[in-house]
Design a protein around this motif. Structure first.
Motif, mmCIF file in Angstrom:
data_model
loop_
_atom_site.group_PDB
_atom_site.id
_atom_site.type_symbol
_atom_site.label_atom_id
_atom_site.label_comp_id
_atom_site.label_asym_id
_atom_site.label_seq_id
_atom_site.Cartn_x
_atom_site.Cartn_y
_atom_site.Cartn_z
ATOM 1 N N GLU A 257 -6.111 27.363 5.547
ATOM 2 C CA GLU A 257 -5.827 26.478 4.414
ATOM 3 C C GLU A 257 -6.706 25.228 4.490
ATOM 4 O O GLU A 257 -6.862 24.621 5.537
ATOM 5 C CB GLU A 257 -4.354 26.088 4.408
ATOM 6 C CG GLU A 257 -3.917 25.302 3.184
ATOM 7 C CD GLU A 257 -2.424 25.070 3.139
ATOM 8 O OE1 GLU A 257 -1.985 24.217 2.337
ATOM 9 O OE2 GLU A 257 -1.691 25.734 3.903
ATOM 10 N N GLN A 258 -7.274 24.835 3.359
ATOM 11 C CA GLN A 258 -8.116 23.642 3.283
ATOM 12 C C GLN A 258 -7.236 22.413 3.031
ATOM 13 O O GLN A 258 -6.464 22.370 2.070
ATOM 14 C CB GLN A 258 -9.140 23.781 2.145
ATOM 15 C CG GLN A 258 -10.078 24.969 2.272
ATOM 16 C CD GLN A 258 -11.188 24.740 3.297
ATOM 17 O OE1 GLN A 258 -11.295 23.685 3.910
ATOM 18 N NE2 GLN A 258 -12.042 25.756 3.486
ATOM 19 N N VAL A 259 -7.328 21.415 3.906
ATOM 20 C CA VAL A 259 -6.544 20.195 3.777
ATOM 21 C C VAL A 259 -7.444 18.990 4.029
ATOM 22 O O VAL A 259 -8.597 19.134 4.433
ATOM 23 C CB VAL A 259 -5.338 20.179 4.755
ATOM 24 C CG1 VAL A 259 -4.378 21.311 4.441
ATOM 25 C CG2 VAL A 259 -5.808 20.258 6.211
ATOM 26 N N THR A 260 -6.897 17.805 3.817
ATOM 27 C CA THR A 260 -7.641 16.566 4.039
ATOM 28 C C THR A 260 -6.766 15.605 4.822
ATOM 29 O O THR A 260 -5.886 14.973 4.268
ATOM 30 C CB THR A 260 -8.047 15.921 2.694
ATOM 31 O OG1 THR A 260 -8.811 16.850 1.937
ATOM 32 C CG2 THR A 260 -8.867 14.673 2.936
ATOM 33 N N TRP A 261 -7.009 15.518 6.116
ATOM 34 C CA TRP A 261 -6.230 14.643 6.991
ATOM 35 C C TRP A 261 -7.157 13.621 7.642
ATOM 36 O O TRP A 261 -8.357 13.856 7.793
ATOM 37 C CB TRP A 261 -5.505 15.462 8.067
ATOM 38 C CG TRP A 261 -4.324 16.230 7.532
ATOM 39 C CD1 TRP A 261 -3.925 16.317 6.237
ATOM 40 C CD2 TRP A 261 -3.404 17.011 8.286
ATOM 41 N NE1 TRP A 261 -2.811 17.100 6.132
ATOM 42 C CE2 TRP A 261 -2.464 17.542 7.378
ATOM 43 C CE3 TRP A 261 -3.277 17.313 9.638
ATOM 44 C CZ2 TRP A 261 -1.408 18.349 7.781
ATOM 45 C CZ3 TRP A 261 -2.228 18.124 10.049
ATOM 46 C CH2 TRP A 261 -1.293 18.640 9.128
ATOM 47 N N GLY A 262 -6.576 12.487 8.057
ATOM 48 C CA GLY A 262 -7.381 11.431 8.628
ATOM 49 C C GLY A 262 -7.059 11.082 10.067
ATOM 50 O O GLY A 262 -7.946 10.760 10.852
ATOM 51 N N ILE B 44 -9.792 12.249 -2.263
ATOM 52 C CA ILE B 44 -9.823 13.708 -2.288
ATOM 53 C C ILE B 44 -8.531 14.260 -2.857
ATOM 54 O O ILE B 44 -8.512 15.244 -3.608
ATOM 55 C CB ILE B 44 -10.103 14.258 -0.877
ATOM 56 C CG1 ILE B 44 -11.512 13.851 -0.429
ATOM 57 C CG2 ILE B 44 -9.939 15.770 -0.828
ATOM 58 C CD1 ILE B 44 -11.817 14.167 1.020
ATOM 59 N N ALA B 45 -7.397 13.601 -2.514
ATOM 60 C CA ALA B 45 -6.113 14.032 -3.066
ATOM 61 C C ALA B 45 -6.094 13.878 -4.584
ATOM 62 O O ALA B 45 -5.529 14.717 -5.300
ATOM 63 C CB ALA B 45 -4.987 13.216 -2.438
ATOM 64 N N LEU C 97 0.839 -1.201 0.000
ATOM 65 C CA LEU C 97 0.000 0.000 0.000
ATOM 66 C C LEU C 97 0.876 1.254 0.000
ATOM 67 O O LEU C 97 0.594 2.215 -0.716
ATOM 68 C CB LEU C 97 -0.919 -0.013 1.209
ATOM 69 C CG LEU C 97 -1.922 1.140 1.319
ATOM 70 C CD1 LEU C 97 -2.826 1.185 0.096
ATOM 71 C CD2 LEU C 97 -2.765 1.005 2.586
ATOM 72 N N ALA C 98 1.957 1.230 0.797
ATOM 73 C CA ALA C 98 2.860 2.377 0.824
ATOM 74 C C ALA C 98 3.481 2.604 -0.549
ATOM 75 O O ALA C 98 3.598 3.746 -1.020
ATOM 76 C CB ALA C 98 3.941 2.152 1.873
ATOM 77 N N ASP C 99 3.862 1.515 -1.208
ATOM 78 C CA ASP C 99 4.450 1.639 -2.550
ATOM 79 C C ASP C 99 3.439 2.234 -3.531
ATOM 80 O O ASP C 99 3.796 3.027 -4.416
ATOM 81 C CB ASP C 99 4.915 0.265 -3.045
ATOM 82 C CG ASP C 99 6.140 -0.246 -2.294
ATOM 83 O OD1 ASP C 99 6.847 0.588 -1.696
ATOM 84 O OD2 ASP C 99 6.378 -1.467 -2.320
ATOM 85 N N ALA C 100 2.167 1.856 -3.379
ATOM 86 C CA ALA C 100 1.123 2.389 -4.264
ATOM 87 C C ALA C 100 0.962 3.898 -4.061
ATOM 88 O O ALA C 100 0.816 4.656 -5.030
ATOM 89 C CB ALA C 100 -0.196 1.672 -4.004
ATOM 90 N N TYR C 101 0.997 4.334 -2.805
ATOM 91 C CA TYR C 101 0.902 5.761 -2.529
ATOM 92 C C TYR C 101 2.105 6.519 -3.101
ATOM 93 O O TYR C 101 1.958 7.606 -3.681
ATOM 94 C CB TYR C 101 0.811 6.003 -1.020
ATOM 95 C CG TYR C 101 -0.568 5.807 -0.432
ATOM 96 C CD1 TYR C 101 -1.692 6.294 -1.078
ATOM 97 C CD2 TYR C 101 -0.747 5.157 0.781
ATOM 98 C CE1 TYR C 101 -2.957 6.124 -0.550
ATOM 99 C CE2 TYR C 101 -2.008 4.979 1.328
ATOM 100 C CZ TYR C 101 -3.116 5.465 0.662
ATOM 101 O OH TYR C 101 -4.367 5.301 1.196
ATOM 102 N N ASP D 250 -9.650 6.321 6.008
ATOM 103 C CA ASP D 250 -8.681 5.806 5.047
ATOM 104 C C ASP D 250 -9.340 5.624 3.677
ATOM 105 O O ASP D 250 -10.495 5.186 3.581
ATOM 106 C CB ASP D 250 -8.130 4.459 5.516
ATOM 107 C CG ASP D 250 -7.156 4.619 6.672
ATOM 108 O OD1 ASP D 250 -6.670 5.740 6.876
ATOM 109 O OD2 ASP D 250 -6.903 3.621 7.375
ATOM 110 N N PHE D 251 -8.586 5.954 2.655
ATOM 111 C CA PHE D 251 -8.966 5.842 1.243
ATOM 112 C C PHE D 251 -9.867 6.985 0.792
ATOM 113 O O PHE D 251 -9.817 7.367 -0.382
ATOM 114 C CB PHE D 251 -9.606 4.484 0.910
ATOM 115 C CG PHE D 251 -8.743 3.316 1.319
ATOM 116 C CD1 PHE D 251 -7.448 3.209 0.828
ATOM 117 C CD2 PHE D 251 -9.207 2.368 2.203
ATOM 118 C CE1 PHE D 251 -6.639 2.152 1.213
ATOM 119 C CE2 PHE D 251 -8.402 1.308 2.592
ATOM 120 C CZ PHE D 251 -7.114 1.202 2.091
#
Length: 354
Positions: free
Chosen positions: A29-34, A61-62, A1-5, A55-56
């Motif tokens: 600032e508008q961000v997207t955190w989990g 959104i990114a 999964l890390a490699d995919a990101y 997650d996901f």
């Protein structure tokens, strides 16, 4: 999964504290955190805007560059809807680094899903690490996306502003009742005892630091506390932090000091993911300065938990025993109870014995 990101172009920071990075967002600032601690810190301390994203959903959104126009992204979703009032006459005793996670833990319990405005600390100057501990603890017990520390955090210069962050809607309380909940010294004591749940156990076999990941300043302080001392052979000291903090700490010489002490250093993961053998298989009790880990550790690693300040944790790493002293703000003005469970039950943090 890390490699995919990484293949998508993500930066390999691998930290649960992205607000420590140079890329940390700024006010508005508008961000997207989990991650819950990061969301609360971003909204509360930085004044950035994000919901708690699963997650996901965050990576979606990114990819699209679009987030729901709702919740803490909007002015109306950021105003306080409950006031948590600490004693006006102060708590007595200096507020050490253990105070802030205890307060955050209690605030989350009292606010639940609401955004609180905390009063009574207007004349304090908490460090970024104090606020980091506060937000992580609040995110553990409360489901709200942020808190306001009146007189300290950027969107709460005063209580009226914290209650009136609804664009064009006037101050909260002008046409609706806002509940005020008093946070007493007894409440703080009960929260402490909830975190220091194994208070009758002195021996500790693990000192767990870095949930959330330690900052460079925290690593420096830990190194200073360890300098010239040696770890107890029967007690492990484990610190977790991001790779960027490790690089800074290594350049400053702090990593060498910690390694000379006998500490184990871990990056790219944190305590929410760590099990044996990083958690010594033979260990029965751990001590931490993290309210978040004190809350989750019994379920995650099946160990008893003690809680104390950073200095108290390092002392435990040296002696193999949890400190018997309590911070001045907790010991001041007659903090005394017949038992930890009795103190917590009296304030509703634990159920009373049947």
């Amino acid at each position: 999964l890390a490699d995919a990101y990484l293949a998508l172009g993500c930066a390999p920071s691998f930290t649960c504290a992205p607000y420590l990075l140079d890329s940390a967002p700024s006010l508005g600032e508008q961000v997207t955190w989990g991650e819950s601690n990061a969301v609360v810190f971003a909204n509360s301390v930085l004044g950035a805007r994000t919901q708690k994203y699963a997650d996901f959903l965050d990576i979606c959104i990114a990819l699209t560059g679009r987030a729901p126009l709702a919740g803490a992204h909007l002015d109306a979703g950021r105003r306080a809807s409950v006031v948590l009032a600490l004693p006006r006459d102060g708590l007595g005793g200096a507020l050490d680094d253990a105070f802030w996670p205890v307060l955050g833990y209690l605030a989350g319990l009292r606010a639940r899903k609401r955004i609180p405005a905390i009063t009574g600390l207007e004349h304090t100057s908490p460090s970024r690490d104090d606020l980091k501990a506060l937000c992580a603890a609040f995110g553990t017990t409360g489901s709200g996306p942020m808190l306001h520390l009146v007189g300290v955090t950027p969107e709460a210069p005063d209580l009226e502003t914290a209650l009136g962050l609804c664009g064009g809607g006037g101050a909260a309380g002008a046409d609706e009742e806002v509940e005020t909940i008093a946070l007493t010294r007894e409440d703080l004591e009960a929260a402490w005892h909830s975190l220091d749940a194994a208070s009758s156990t002195e021996a500790v076999e693990l000192v767990a630091l870095g949930n959330p990941h330690l900052s460079a300043d925290e690593v420096a302080r830990a190194a200073e506390l360890c300098r010239g001392r040696r770890r107890n052979p029967g007690t492990s000291l484990v610190l977790t932090f991001g790779r960027s903090v490790q690089e800074q700490a290594s350049k400053a010489g702090h990593i060498q000091v910690l390694e000379d002490f006998g500490a184990t250093l871990v990056n790219d993961t944190c305590w929410c993911m760590l099990t044996e053998p990083v958690v010594p298989p033979e260990s029965k009790t751990l001590i931490t300065n993290s309210a978040k880990y004190a809350h989750y550790a019994p379920g995650l690693v099946n160990r008893q938990v003690r809680f104390h300040s950073l200095a108290g944790c390092v002392d435990a790493a040296c002696s193999g025993r949890a400190p018997t002293s309590r911070p001045g703000w907790l010991a001041a003005r007659g903090f005394a109870s017949s038992s930890p469970r009795a103190a917590a039950a009296a304030t509703g943090l634990w159920p009373a014995a049947s």
